[in-house]
Structures are given as C-alpha cells and as structure tokens.
Enzyme design. Sequence first.
Site, PDB file in Angstrom:
ATOM      1  N   GLY A  11      23.716  10.043   6.143  1.00 47.70           N
ATOM      2  CA  GLY A  11      23.819  11.435   5.699  1.00 47.70           C
ATOM      3  C   GLY A  11      24.435  12.351   6.756  1.00 47.70           C
ATOM      4  CB  SER A  35      20.670   8.576  -3.287  1.00 50.53           C
ATOM      5  OG  SER A  35      19.988   9.098  -2.156  1.00 50.53           O
ATOM      6  CB  SER A 125      12.628  21.977   6.896  1.00 50.84           C
ATOM      7  OG  SER A 125      13.110  23.227   6.471  1.00 50.84           O
ATOM      8  CE1 TYR A 150      13.945  19.150   1.753  1.00 55.61           C
ATOM      9  CE2 TYR A 150      13.706  21.487   2.269  1.00 55.61           C
ATOM     10  CZ  TYR A 150      14.084  20.212   2.645  1.00 55.61           C
ATOM     11  OH  TYR A 150      14.600  19.990   3.901  1.00 55.61           O
ATOM     12  CE  LYS A 154      12.295  17.823   4.834  1.00 55.72           C
ATOM     13  NZ  LYS A 154      12.700  16.456   5.198  1.00 55.72           N
ATOM     14  CG  ASN A 180      19.517  27.829   7.958  1.00 52.50           C
ATOM     15  OD1 ASN A 180      18.365  28.042   8.331  1.00 52.50           O
ATOM     16  ND2 ASN A 180      19.914  28.085   6.744  1.00 52.50           N
ATOM     17  N   GLY A 295      13.285  33.040  -4.046  1.00 52.49           N
ATOM     18  CA  GLY A 295      12.689  32.212  -2.990  1.00 52.49           C
ATOM     19  C   GLY A 295      13.270  32.440  -1.601  1.00 52.49           C
TER      20      GLY A 295
HETATM   21  P1  NAD Z   1      21.625  14.111   3.584  1.00 53.57           P
HETATM   22  O1  NAD Z   1      21.311  14.118   2.136  1.00 53.57           O
HETATM   23  O2  NAD Z   1      23.029  14.210   4.004  1.00 53.57           O
HETATM   24  O3  NAD Z   1      20.976  12.815   4.262  1.00 53.57           O
HETATM   25  C1  NAD Z   1      19.824  12.181   3.762  1.00 53.57           C
HETATM   26  C2  NAD Z   1      20.150  10.704   3.626  1.00 53.57           C
HETATM   27  O4  NAD Z   1      19.012  10.014   3.140  1.00 53.57           O
HETATM   28  C3  NAD Z   1      21.286  10.432   2.645  1.00 53.57           C
HETATM   29  O5  NAD Z   1      22.218   9.569   3.252  1.00 53.57           O
HETATM   30  C4  NAD Z   1      20.605   9.756   1.454  1.00 53.57           C
HETATM   31  O6  NAD Z   1      21.457   8.857   0.794  1.00 53.57           O
HETATM   32  C5  NAD Z   1      19.431   9.097   2.142  1.00 53.57           C
HETATM   33  N1  NAD Z   1      18.267   8.840   1.285  1.00 53.57           N
HETATM   34  C6  NAD Z   1      17.569   9.695   0.519  1.00 53.57           C
HETATM   35  N2  NAD Z   1      16.554   9.064  -0.097  1.00 53.57           N
HETATM   36  C7  NAD Z   1      16.612   7.765   0.286  1.00 53.57           C
HETATM   37  C8  NAD Z   1      15.841   6.607  -0.019  1.00 53.57           C
HETATM   38  N3  NAD Z   1      14.808   6.651  -0.855  1.00 53.57           N
HETATM   39  N4  NAD Z   1      16.205   5.441   0.552  1.00 53.57           N
HETATM   40  C9  NAD Z   1      17.250   5.350   1.397  1.00 53.57           C
HETATM   41  N5  NAD Z   1      18.020   6.410   1.710  1.00 53.57           N
HETATM   42  C10 NAD Z   1      17.696   7.611   1.170  1.00 53.57           C
HETATM   43  O7  NAD Z   1      20.762  15.279   4.261  1.00 53.57           O
HETATM   44  P2  NAD Z   1      20.814  15.854   5.740  1.00 53.57           P
HETATM   45  O8  NAD Z   1      21.297  17.230   5.665  1.00 53.57           O
HETATM   46  O9  NAD Z   1      21.451  14.885   6.641  1.00 53.57           O
HETATM   47  O10 NAD Z   1      19.251  15.930   6.024  1.00 53.57           O
HETATM   48  C11 NAD Z   1      18.548  14.894   6.670  1.00 53.57           C
HETATM   49  C12 NAD Z   1      17.089  15.256   6.700  1.00 53.57           C
HETATM   50  O11 NAD Z   1      16.912  16.523   7.332  1.00 53.57           O
HETATM   51  C13 NAD Z   1      16.457  15.399   5.303  1.00 53.57           C
HETATM   52  O12 NAD Z   1      15.145  14.884   5.352  1.00 53.57           O
HETATM   53  C14 NAD Z   1      16.413  16.893   5.107  1.00 53.57           C
HETATM   54  O13 NAD Z   1      15.374  17.292   4.244  1.00 53.57           O
HETATM   55  C15 NAD Z   1      16.161  17.389   6.519  1.00 53.57           C
HETATM   56  N6  NAD Z   1      16.604  18.778   6.719  1.00 53.57           N
HETATM   57  C16 NAD Z   1      17.886  19.122   6.422  1.00 53.57           C
HETATM   58  C17 NAD Z   1      18.292  20.448   6.560  1.00 53.57           C
HETATM   59  C18 NAD Z   1      19.694  20.868   6.202  1.00 53.57           C
HETATM   60  O14 NAD Z   1      19.915  22.057   6.021  1.00 53.57           O
HETATM   61  N7  NAD Z   1      20.655  19.959   6.112  1.00 53.57           N
HETATM   62  C19 NAD Z   1      17.377  21.413   7.027  1.00 53.57           C
HETATM   63  C20 NAD Z   1      16.084  21.017   7.345  1.00 53.57           C
HETATM   64  C21 NAD Z   1      15.703  19.693   7.195  1.00 53.57           C
HETATM   65  N1  UFG Z   2      23.747  32.146   0.461  1.00 56.62           N
HETATM   66  C1  UFG Z   2      24.617  32.966  -0.215  1.00 56.62           C
HETATM   67  N2  UFG Z   2      25.485  32.386  -1.086  1.00 56.62           N
HETATM   68  C2  UFG Z   2      25.533  31.049  -1.316  1.00 56.62           C
HETATM   69  C3  UFG Z   2      24.631  30.219  -0.611  1.00 56.62           C
HETATM   70  C4  UFG Z   2      23.746  30.812   0.271  1.00 56.62           C
HETATM   71  O1  UFG Z   2      24.603  34.177  -0.049  1.00 56.62           O
HETATM   72  O2  UFG Z   2      26.330  30.599  -2.142  1.00 56.62           O
HETATM   73  C5  UFG Z   2      22.804  32.763   1.415  1.00 56.62           C
HETATM   74  C6  UFG Z   2      21.357  32.543   1.043  1.00 56.62           C
HETATM   75  O3  UFG Z   2      20.918  33.521   0.130  1.00 56.62           O
HETATM   76  C7  UFG Z   2      20.683  32.638   2.402  1.00 56.62           C
HETATM   77  C8  UFG Z   2      21.738  32.115   3.383  1.00 56.62           C
HETATM   78  O4  UFG Z   2      22.981  32.168   2.669  1.00 56.62           O
HETATM   79  O5  UFG Z   2      20.445  33.982   2.687  1.00 56.62           O
HETATM   80  C9  UFG Z   2      21.489  30.691   3.813  1.00 56.62           C
HETATM   81  O6  UFG Z   2      21.288  29.895   2.650  1.00 56.62           O
HETATM   82  P1  UFG Z   2      21.264  28.312   2.687  1.00 56.62           P
HETATM   83  O7  UFG Z   2      21.027  27.838   1.307  1.00 56.62           O
HETATM   84  O8  UFG Z   2      22.450  27.803   3.407  1.00 56.62           O
HETATM   85  O9  UFG Z   2      20.023  28.004   3.624  1.00 56.62           O
HETATM   86  P2  UFG Z   2      18.484  28.375   3.433  1.00 56.62           P
HETATM   87  O10 UFG Z   2      18.090  29.131   4.656  1.00 56.62           O
HETATM   88  O11 UFG Z   2      18.182  28.960   2.143  1.00 56.62           O
HETATM   89  O12 UFG Z   2      17.841  26.911   3.368  1.00 56.62           O
HETATM   90  C10 UFG Z   2      17.916  26.032   4.449  1.00 56.62           C
HETATM   91  C11 UFG Z   2      17.921  24.577   3.981  1.00 56.62           C
HETATM   92  C12 UFG Z   2      16.607  24.221   3.355  1.00 56.62           C
HETATM   93  C13 UFG Z   2      15.465  24.620   4.209  1.00 56.62           C
HETATM   94  C14 UFG Z   2      15.576  26.071   4.608  1.00 56.62           C
HETATM   95  C15 UFG Z   2      14.511  26.489   5.562  1.00 56.62           C
HETATM   96  O13 UFG Z   2      18.921  24.351   3.040  1.00 56.62           O
HETATM   97  O14 UFG Z   2      16.563  22.829   3.236  1.00 56.62           O
HETATM   98  O15 UFG Z   2      16.836  26.272   5.249  1.00 56.62           O
HETATM   99  O16 UFG Z   2      14.577  25.646   6.666  1.00 56.62           O
HETATM  100  F1  UFG Z   2      14.298  24.448   3.550  1.00 56.62           F
END
Ligand code: NAD
Ligand code: UFG
Length: 338
Positions: A11, A35, A125, A150, A154, A180, A295
């Site tokens: 990912g 996935s 997160s 979600y 966590k 973020n 939210g």
């Molecule tokens: P991502 O979706 O790119 O990566 C997650 C990976 O896990 C993917 O490659 C997916 O195919 C794999 N996966 C999911 N379910 C699986 C399963 N059952 N078996 C095997 N593989 C599986 O997401 P990311 O942005 O790289 O995030 C990684 C982690 O960090 C996640 O747990 C996410 O919740 C957490 N996180 C992400 C953010 C963000 O903004 N990207 C913020 C906070 C926390």
């Molecule tokens: N936003 C817009 N337009 C868009 C998308 C986002 O204005 O099309 C704004 C949102 O309202 C927010 C900011 O951009 O104010 C950031 O939004 P993101 O969706 O990029 O990020 P969030 O802070 O909402 O969420 C992220 C992760 C979640 C995590 C959360 C708290 O995506 O997984 O931070 O850690 F739960």
Amino acid sequence: MSKILLAGGAGYIGSHTAVELLNAGYEVVTADNYSNSCPEALKRVEKITGKQIKAYELDIKDIKALENVFEENDIDSVIHFAGLKAVGESVEKPVLYYRNNIDTTLSLLECMEKYKVRNIIFSSSATVYGEENPVPYTEQMKRGTCTNPYGWTKVMMEQILEDAAKAQKELSVVLLRYFNPIGAHPSGMIGEDPQGIPNNLMPFVAQVAVGRREKLTIFGKDYDTPDGTCRRDYIHVVDLAKGHVKAIEYAQKNKGTEVFNLGTGTPYSVAEIVDTFERVNEMKINHVYGERRAGDLPESYANADKALEILGWKTEKTLEDMCRDTWNWQKNNPNGYK
Ligand code: NAD
Ligand code: UFG
C-alpha cells in the site's frame, strides 16, 4: 540484518516504508491481498532501492496462509499496515471494516505468539483522539469518541495490542498515530493511488491537476479557524516511513506498549494546501467552496515532542516538498500504477 514483515506492505505507506527499511539494511517480506494496491508498487520499490522483496499474496485473515509466511521466514518484527481505511465506506459497511481490521490484527498476534516474534508496530491514526480532546494532541490523552466505524477499529486494535502486551511480557507494541500522510517518494516512482473517487484532499487535488477530475470542492469555509477552512497536520510520507525505522529500533530494545504521534506539529488549512500546490507547481487548481463534510473536525494536529525525545525522530520535509512530490508522482503516473 533482521527481517521485517510488512502486512499490507504494497500500500501507500507500506511501500514507502519498505524503501526506507531496505535502505537502512533490513530485509523486507510483504503480505498483501492487493485489495487496495498492486504488486507493481513493490517492483518499483525494488527498482528504487536495487534490493529484493519477498512478496506473498494472501489475506492476513487467513491464518493458515499467514503461518506459512512465518514458517518460511525468520521474522524479527511485524509492521501492521493491512487495513481498510475509507471513512465513508466504513459507515456503509461497518461489518466489513470490523471483520477485516480486527481479524488481521488477531491473526498477526496469533502467528507472532506461535512463532515467538516479539515486536509489532501498528498503523494507528490521529482519529483515536476523537471529538473531545483539544489540539494539539498529546499521547497521554485518553482515546476519544470516534465518528465512524473506521476510527473505532483503530481504537479497538490499539486496545487489543495493549492487552496482548500486558499478557505477554516479552512483547513490544508500538502504536504509531499518523496524522495526514501526503506526498510521494521524490523519485516519482511510487505514490498514493486511490481506487475510484479519492476521499482524501491531496489525491483529489492531484487528480484535478492531472485532468482526471474537473474541480475540487473545499468542504466548508465557516469553521472557527484563521481562514474558515479545516486545519490538519500534513506529513510527508517519506518522513512518516522513516518514523517506522525508528520505531523498529525502539521495539527491538524495549518491551510493553508505547504510543507515538507521527506528525509535524504544524497545521495547515485546506485553502493553504491548494495555494501552496498552485504556487509550487505553477498551475491553477479549479476549486469551489461547498458544504461541510459530516464528521470533519475543525482542527487536528499533533504535539510531536515525544517522538523526538524518545525515538530521535522529527519531520524534515516542508509543505512545499509535499506538494512538489505529489505532483511529480501524479504527472509521471497520471493513472497511478495502471
Ligand atoms: P493502503 O490501502 O494503501 O494500504 C493498506 C494495504 O493493506 C493495501 O495494500 C491493502 O491491499 C492491504 N490489505 C488490506 N486488508 C488486507 C487483508 N485482509 N489482507 C492482506 N492485505 C490487506 O493504505 P495506507 O494509506 O498505506 O494505510 C496503511 C495503514 O495506515 C492503514 O491501516 C491505515 O488505516 C493507516 N492510516 C492511514 C492514514 C492515511 O491517511 N493514509 C492515516 C492514518 C492511518
Ligand atoms: N477536503 C476537502 N475536499 C475534498 C477532500 C477533503 O475540502 O475533496 C478537506 C476535508 O474536509 C478536511 C481536509 O480536506 O478538512 C482533509 O481531509 P482528508 O480526507 O484528506 O483527511 P481527514 O483529516 O479527514 O482524514 C484523515 C485520514 C483518516 C483519519 C483522519 C484522522 O484519511 O483515515 O485523517 O487521522 F482517520
């Protein structure tokens, strides 16, 4: 050098972490069902680093398949990225989210116990701070009330991991609370490749920039913030990835549970993100203002002192770097990895 299993390693954050681990001399094994990713990301990591990854295609929930990975490899530590992460989808499909995110965690813990693997780093997160805690968030604050399944997964996974570490004294659990993550590796070879319409701000901006989306809607401009748009703690994914290398070093030397915020400590507003992206990349991002998104909190940002004090980690990249590297990835890969 020790072998690290990246669950969900193909990912966005996993692939960037693989680069930093390989560069630091670790061996990397990945387990992913693709996935929300593809094997191409791992091939690119191999190109960037000139090193090899042992990649398994499997569902982490499938304990037999997972055991095989532990059987075939002498794993030192696990980093658990494997989760579903779309907030809106989690509201529509809560059972899918609880099943996937919690079962992957349980499977990993069971295999770790069986194969005597003692270190796990978990992708948590900032969402666990919930609605009640004031910004900036510090690690000793109580976990709060989440607005979606979600977020609750966590919170629950943090609890499960903490309980496991209480029961197994030799276990080391590091909970990393990401803020973020945005940006991409400066090579432009790996980056964020969301399926369908992006939920998150930066991939949406990047897709407008490349012509895949007509315009960005900024959700709300009447928040109690300096310019009325929400503020977040955006962190360059390469800085975030380096935080995992520090967390592994920490886990190898300590026992019990420790929690770290991985953020910059500096919030930027949505409007500032759009302005900076436009300025750094010398382009216009077509955008309009719309309603607030359900939210969303007005502000979310870290106090990042603990990671500096204990891990010796802090972010090095600027918002300009984040915007430049995002565009470098997107323009070189207009359709992501496809
Ligand atoms: P991502 O979706 O790119 O990566 C997650 C990976 O896990 C993917 O490659 C997916 O195919 C794999 N996966 C999911 N379910 C699986 C399963 N059952 N078996 C095997 N593989 C599986 O997401 P990311 O942005 O790289 O995030 C990684 C982690 O960090 C996640 O747990 C996410 O919740 C957490 N996180 C992400 C953010 C963000 O903004 N990207 C913020 C906070 C926390
Ligand atoms: N936003 C817009 N337009 C868009 C998308 C986002 O204005 O099309 C704004 C949102 O309202 C927010 C900011 O951009 O104010 C950031 O939004 P993101 O969706 O990029 O990020 P969030 O802070 O909402 O969420 C992220 C992760 C979640 C995590 C959360 C708290 O995506 O997984 O931070 O850690 F739960």
